[in-house]
Design a protein around this motif. Structure first.
Motif, PDB file in Angstrom:
ATOM      1  N   ASP A  11     -54.512   9.801  45.105  1.00 49.16           N
ATOM      2  CA  ASP A  11     -54.538   9.710  43.638  1.00 49.16           C
ATOM      3  C   ASP A  11     -53.228   9.139  43.102  1.00 49.16           C
ATOM      4  O   ASP A  11     -53.235   8.319  42.175  1.00 49.16           O
ATOM      5  N   LYS A  12     -52.116   9.541  43.680  1.00 48.27           N
ATOM      6  CA  LYS A  12     -50.815   9.023  43.251  1.00 48.27           C
ATOM      7  C   LYS A  12     -50.710   7.528  43.566  1.00 48.27           C
ATOM      8  O   LYS A  12     -50.241   6.742  42.736  1.00 48.27           O
ATOM      9  N   LEU A  13     -51.160   7.127  44.752  1.00 48.61           N
ATOM     10  CA  LEU A  13     -51.156   5.715  45.123  1.00 48.61           C
ATOM     11  C   LEU A  13     -52.040   4.913  44.172  1.00 48.61           C
ATOM     12  O   LEU A  13     -51.636   3.857  43.685  1.00 48.61           O
ATOM     13  N   ALA A  14     -53.237   5.418  43.898  1.00 52.06           N
ATOM     14  CA  ALA A  14     -54.154   4.721  42.991  1.00 52.06           C
ATOM     15  C   ALA A  14     -53.537   4.577  41.605  1.00 52.06           C
ATOM     16  O   ALA A  14     -53.675   3.528  40.960  1.00 52.06           O
ATOM     17  N   SER A  15     -52.842   5.591  41.139  1.00 47.92           N
ATOM     18  CA  SER A  15     -52.191   5.539  39.830  1.00 47.92           C
ATOM     19  C   SER A  15     -51.142   4.427  39.771  1.00 47.92           C
ATOM     20  O   SER A  15     -51.055   3.685  38.786  1.00 47.92           O
ATOM     21  N   ILE A  16     -50.350   4.311  40.824  1.00 42.26           N
ATOM     22  CA  ILE A  16     -49.341   3.252  40.891  1.00 42.26           C
ATOM     23  C   ILE A  16     -50.010   1.885  40.901  1.00 42.26           C
ATOM     24  O   ILE A  16     -49.584   0.954  40.203  1.00 42.26           O
ATOM     25  N   LEU A  17     -51.071   1.749  41.674  1.00 47.99           N
ATOM     26  CA  LEU A  17     -51.779   0.472  41.751  1.00 47.99           C
ATOM     27  C   LEU A  17     -52.440   0.107  40.421  1.00 47.99           C
ATOM     28  O   LEU A  17     -52.502  -1.070  40.058  1.00 47.99           O
ATOM     29  N   LEU A  18     -52.906   1.106  39.691  1.00 52.16           N
ATOM     30  CA  LEU A  18     -53.479   0.831  38.365  1.00 52.16           C
ATOM     31  C   LEU A  18     -52.399   0.346  37.396  1.00 52.16           C
ATOM     32  O   LEU A  18     -52.658  -0.536  36.565  1.00 52.16           O
ATOM     33  N   LYS A  19     -51.202   0.885  37.511  1.00 54.29           N
ATOM     34  CA  LYS A  19     -50.086   0.379  36.696  1.00 54.29           C
ATOM     35  C   LYS A  19     -49.787  -1.063  37.078  1.00 54.29           C
ATOM     36  O   LYS A  19     -49.532  -1.906  36.215  1.00 54.29           O
ATOM     37  N   ALA A  20     -49.813  -1.345  38.369  1.00 52.18           N
ATOM     38  CA  ALA A  20     -49.581  -2.719  38.833  1.00 52.18           C
ATOM     39  C   ALA A  20     -50.659  -3.661  38.298  1.00 52.18           C
ATOM     40  O   ALA A  20     -50.358  -4.799  37.932  1.00 52.18           O
ATOM     41  N   SER A  21     -51.890  -3.181  38.230  1.00 53.65           N
ATOM     42  CA  SER A  21     -52.975  -4.034  37.733  1.00 53.65           C
ATOM     43  C   SER A  21     -52.726  -4.467  36.299  1.00 53.65           C
ATOM     44  O   SER A  21     -53.017  -5.605  35.926  1.00 53.65           O
ATOM     45  N   ALA A  22     -52.172  -3.572  35.490  1.00 50.95           N
ATOM     46  CA  ALA A  22     -51.875  -3.920  34.099  1.00 50.95           C
ATOM     47  C   ALA A  22     -50.783  -4.989  34.026  1.00 50.95           C
ATOM     48  O   ALA A  22     -50.821  -5.861  33.160  1.00 50.95           O
ATOM     49  N   LEU A  23     -49.831  -4.938  34.948  1.00 52.07           N
ATOM     50  CA  LEU A  23     -48.753  -5.930  34.962  1.00 52.07           C
ATOM     51  C   LEU A  23     -49.238  -7.282  35.467  1.00 52.07           C
ATOM     52  O   LEU A  23     -48.972  -8.315  34.857  1.00 52.07           O
ATOM     53  N   VAL A  24     -49.945  -7.287  36.597  1.00 51.46           N
ATOM     54  CA  VAL A  24     -50.356  -8.570  37.169  1.00 51.46           C
ATOM     55  C   VAL A  24     -51.479  -9.231  36.368  1.00 51.46           C
ATOM     56  O   VAL A  24     -51.691 -10.429  36.491  1.00 51.46           O
ATOM     57  N   ALA A  25     -52.157  -8.460  35.530  1.00 54.68           N
ATOM     58  CA  ALA A  25     -53.194  -9.061  34.672  1.00 54.68           C
ATOM     59  C   ALA A  25     -52.583 -10.102  33.748  1.00 54.68           C
ATOM     60  O   ALA A  25     -53.278 -10.996  33.269  1.00 54.68           O
TER      61      ALA A  25
END
Length: 96
Positions: A11-25
């Motif tokens: 869950d912590k990893l997924a949360s970080i990756l979701l933050k990354a998704s907002a940036l790379v979008a």
């Protein structure tokens, strides 16, 4: 690409990756960046990405904040991420 988190950290990893998704979008050439949990493997997280080019994907690492998120995610990984597939998109639903 499949990433395996250490026990209890998916869950912590997924949360970080979701933050990354907002940036790379915001990055040039990003068509899709989806983070998914694997229902058949408790600690596996998948990232599905579609980019206009390999260069656009590589340049996304220069988006402010992305490298910081990568450094937060790395200690949560159980081994190296599996290499993703590189495919040439021919078309389909949602592709313009």
């Amino acid at each position: 690409m499949r990433l395996k988190a250490t026990a209890g950290n998916s869950d912590k990893l997924a949360s970080i990756l979701l933050k990354a998704s907002a940036l790379v979008a915001t990055a040039k050439g990003c068509r899709l960046y989806i983070v998914s949990k694997d229902n058949s493997e408790e600690n596996a997280v998948w990232v599905t990405e579609v980019w206009d080019s390999k260069d656009d994907h590589n340049n996304s690492l220069n988006v402010e904040g992305v490298r910081e998120l990568i450094s937060q995610a790395m200690p949560l990984l159980d081994g190296r991420p599996e290499k993703g597939q590189e495919l040439e998109v021919l078309g389909g639903a949602g592709i313009s």
